[in-house]
Design an enzyme around this catalytic site. Structure first.
Site, PDB file in Angstrom:
ATOM      1  N   GLU A 178       0.804  -1.227   0.000  1.00 58.75           N
ATOM      2  CA  GLU A 178       0.000   0.000   0.000  1.00 58.75           C
ATOM      3  C   GLU A 178       0.841   1.283   0.000  1.00 58.75           C
ATOM      4  O   GLU A 178       0.905   2.004   1.001  1.00 58.75           O
ATOM      5  CB  GLU A 178      -0.970  -0.006   1.191  1.00 58.75           C
ATOM      6  CG  GLU A 178      -1.942  -1.170   1.143  1.00 58.75           C
ATOM      7  CD  GLU A 178      -3.092  -1.055   2.136  1.00 58.75           C
ATOM      8  OE1 GLU A 178      -3.021  -0.195   3.028  1.00 58.75           O
ATOM      9  OE2 GLU A 178      -4.067  -1.813   1.992  1.00 58.75           O
ATOM     10  N   GLU A 225      -5.787  -8.309   0.036  1.00 60.90           N
ATOM     11  CA  GLU A 225      -6.486  -7.975   1.285  1.00 60.90           C
ATOM     12  C   GLU A 225      -7.919  -7.593   0.972  1.00 60.90           C
ATOM     13  O   GLU A 225      -8.190  -6.830   0.055  1.00 60.90           O
ATOM     14  CB  GLU A 225      -5.846  -6.785   2.016  1.00 60.90           C
ATOM     15  CG  GLU A 225      -4.552  -7.082   2.699  1.00 60.90           C
ATOM     16  CD  GLU A 225      -3.989  -5.878   3.461  1.00 60.90           C
ATOM     17  OE1 GLU A 225      -4.769  -5.033   3.951  1.00 60.90           O
ATOM     18  OE2 GLU A 225      -2.757  -5.792   3.539  1.00 60.90           O
TER      19      GLU A 225
HETATM   20  C1  FCB Z   1      -4.801  -2.141   5.198  1.00 59.33           C
HETATM   21  C2  FCB Z   1      -3.459  -2.556   5.742  1.00 59.33           C
HETATM   22  C3  FCB Z   1      -3.523  -3.634   6.786  1.00 59.33           C
HETATM   23  C4  FCB Z   1      -4.715  -3.477   7.691  1.00 59.33           C
HETATM   24  C5  FCB Z   1      -5.972  -3.294   6.882  1.00 59.33           C
HETATM   25  C6  FCB Z   1      -7.221  -3.184   7.693  1.00 59.33           C
HETATM   26  O1  FCB Z   1      -4.741  -0.812   4.772  1.00 59.33           O
HETATM   27  O2  FCB Z   1      -2.639  -3.014   4.703  1.00 59.33           O
HETATM   28  O3  FCB Z   1      -2.305  -3.630   7.484  1.00 59.33           O
HETATM   29  O4  FCB Z   1      -4.502  -2.450   8.563  1.00 59.33           O
HETATM   30  O5  FCB Z   1      -5.854  -2.147   6.079  1.00 59.33           O
END
Ligand code: FCB
Length: 446
Positions: free
Chosen positions: A171, A356
């Site tokens: 990210e 994610e």
């Molecule tokens: C993302 C992050 C991860 C976690 C999720 C909820 O932005 O990569 O570490 O905090 O959000």
């Protein structure tokens, strides 16, 4: 769209990966094993930054409990574990001497993953800049890509040959804009020059890591980028313009640099005066080919025009969709639309992995079980969106639920629970939630 309740592993292409993700500082317990301090330790120790001023000193103690955690993945029938390596654990001062104990931990973890028949998917940087490098400006320092490159080689020497895939950075928007412009994450800067520089340097570090790993013959290299489903708060042209600006800073900046070698005009309008001299010369290394793209997606964000603030003249607005414990609007359609857009505009047939996706809820253990129907619905609906994107031609290769465990949710400390496994932060006891059992049923190989 296939009815959400009917989807199982066999509805996805052969070889589609089901996994779960974590990150080093959020789960390991940073006080163990000779790790150096990170900018998250100092950010958390400064009043007002983190809920209850909690830090990652103990976290989930995965440093000692990784075997148990990998058993949970194996017993759930998962295929893969996405984890990250902490720079300060391995090189406590960020540069120079290597902490063998720290490096050995990742060796043991890799063995534990492989012994259970799981695939290890490594992310090299998931946010814990060593404090000694933060002293030198961290991501704003023009040499940060070289420091990062050296760290990457240390990790690669130890475990690189056993990884199923490697992502350079997690990210980049959060690493830079969220942390240097909005000030919500470490190092908590609110400065447009620091923001622009970190937004460029983090991509330069990605390019440097790619070059070094390619030189070593490594394959299956990528980056993990976060995207929000950005929409205007109304059909007022000013709100539409505000949403376009935010789409450029939050969504397009990183993927456009990587896939096309340039930055979006709407973002350069505010940021270009603050970029380092000669930034254009770095774009070739930044846009070198990757083997796969990691996509993190959580929510829809409405954006309104803000007449009272300087560029980017944007402010968030709240919509009418149901929200999670984070206050994030739930919008599975945004994931489908994003995946299709990435294919059509940026990466074509390149493999994409949802690295994610998940939600936080105020979960509790009652009589040894955790009922989390909201999360079960969230997962089913987002899997249905992924399934639909595949039907529309997206080369989607896998899905990692965020997160395996409740963990240290950065500025929200331990309050926000994203895990499919509940963690009691007093006893560190793990209790699989109903969503874990649901996923286990869905992905079982019958
Ligand atoms: C993302 C992050 C991860 C976690 C999720 C909820 O932005 O990569 O570490 O905090 O959000």
């Amino acid at each position: 769209m296939t009815s959400r309740s009917s989807l199982t592993r066999k509805d996805f292409p052969n070889g589609f990966l089901f996994g779960a993700a974590t990150a080093a500082y959020q789960v390991e317990g940073h006080k163990f094993g000779g790790a150096g301090r990170t900018h998250w330790d100092t950010f958390a120790a400064t009043p007002g930054n983190v809920l209850r001023a909690e830090d990652g000193a103990l976290a989930c103690d995965q440093y000692h409990r990784y075997g148990e955690d990998m058993d949970l993945l194996k017993d759930g029938g998962f295929d893969a574990y996405r984890f990250s390596t902490s720079w300060a654990r391995v090189i406590p001062e960020g540069r120079g001497a290597v902490n063998r104990e720290g490096l050995d931990y990742y060796d043991r973890l890799t063995d534990a993953i492989l012994e259970r028949g799981l695939e290890p998917h490594l992310t090299l940087y998931h946010w814990e800049m060593p404090a000694a490098l933060a002293d030198l400006g961290g991501w704003t320092n023009p040499d940060v890509h070289l420091w990062f490159g050296d760290f990457v080689e240390v990790i690669d020497d130890k475990i690189g040959d056993r990884m199923a895939s490697v992502a350079t950075i997690n990210e980049p928007w959060c690493v830079s804009y969220l942390s240097h412009f909005l000030g919500h994450h470490a190092p908590g800067r609110r400065d447009i020059r620091a923001a622009a520089r970190s937004m460029h340097h983090v991509l330069k570090a990605h390019g440097e890591a790619m070059t070094r790993l390619r030189d070593r013959g490594r394959k299956n290299l990528g980056i993990v980028i976060n995207f929000e489903h950005t929409q205007p708060a109304s059909d007022d042209p000013k709100d539409i313009q505000a949403a376009a600006t935010q789409d450029a800073t939050n969504n397009r900046w990183f993927i456009e640099a990587i896939a096309k070698g340039h930055y979006p005009e709407e973002a350069l309008a505010g940021l270009e005066p603050h970029l380092p001299n000669g930034w254009q010369d770095d774009m070739a290394a930044i846009s070198q080919p990757i083997d796969w793209l990691g996509v993190n997606y959580y929510f829809r964000q409405l954006v309104a025009h803000d007449a009272t603030s300087p560029w980017p003249h944007t402010k968030p607005a709240q919509g009418h969709l149901a929200t999670t414990q984070m206050g994030w609007e739930i919008c599975p359609e945004g994931l489908r639309a994003l995946l299709v857009k990435l294919k059509d505009r940026y990466v074509g047939d390149l493999p994409i992995v949802v690295t994610e996706n998940g939600m936080a809820w105020d979960d509790h253990v009652k009589n040894g079980v955790v009922h989390d129907p909201e999360r079960c619905t969230y997962i089913k609906d987002h899997l249905a969106a992924m399934h639909q994107a595949i039907a529309e031609g997206v080369n989607l290769k896998g899905f990692f639920y965020w997160s395996l465990l409740d963990n240290y949710e950065w500025a929200f400390g331990y309050e926000r629970r994203f895990g499919m496994v509940h963690v009691d932060f007093e006893t560190l006891q793990r209790t699989p939630k109903a969503s874990y059992h649901m996923l286990k049923d869905m992905i079982a190989r019958s």
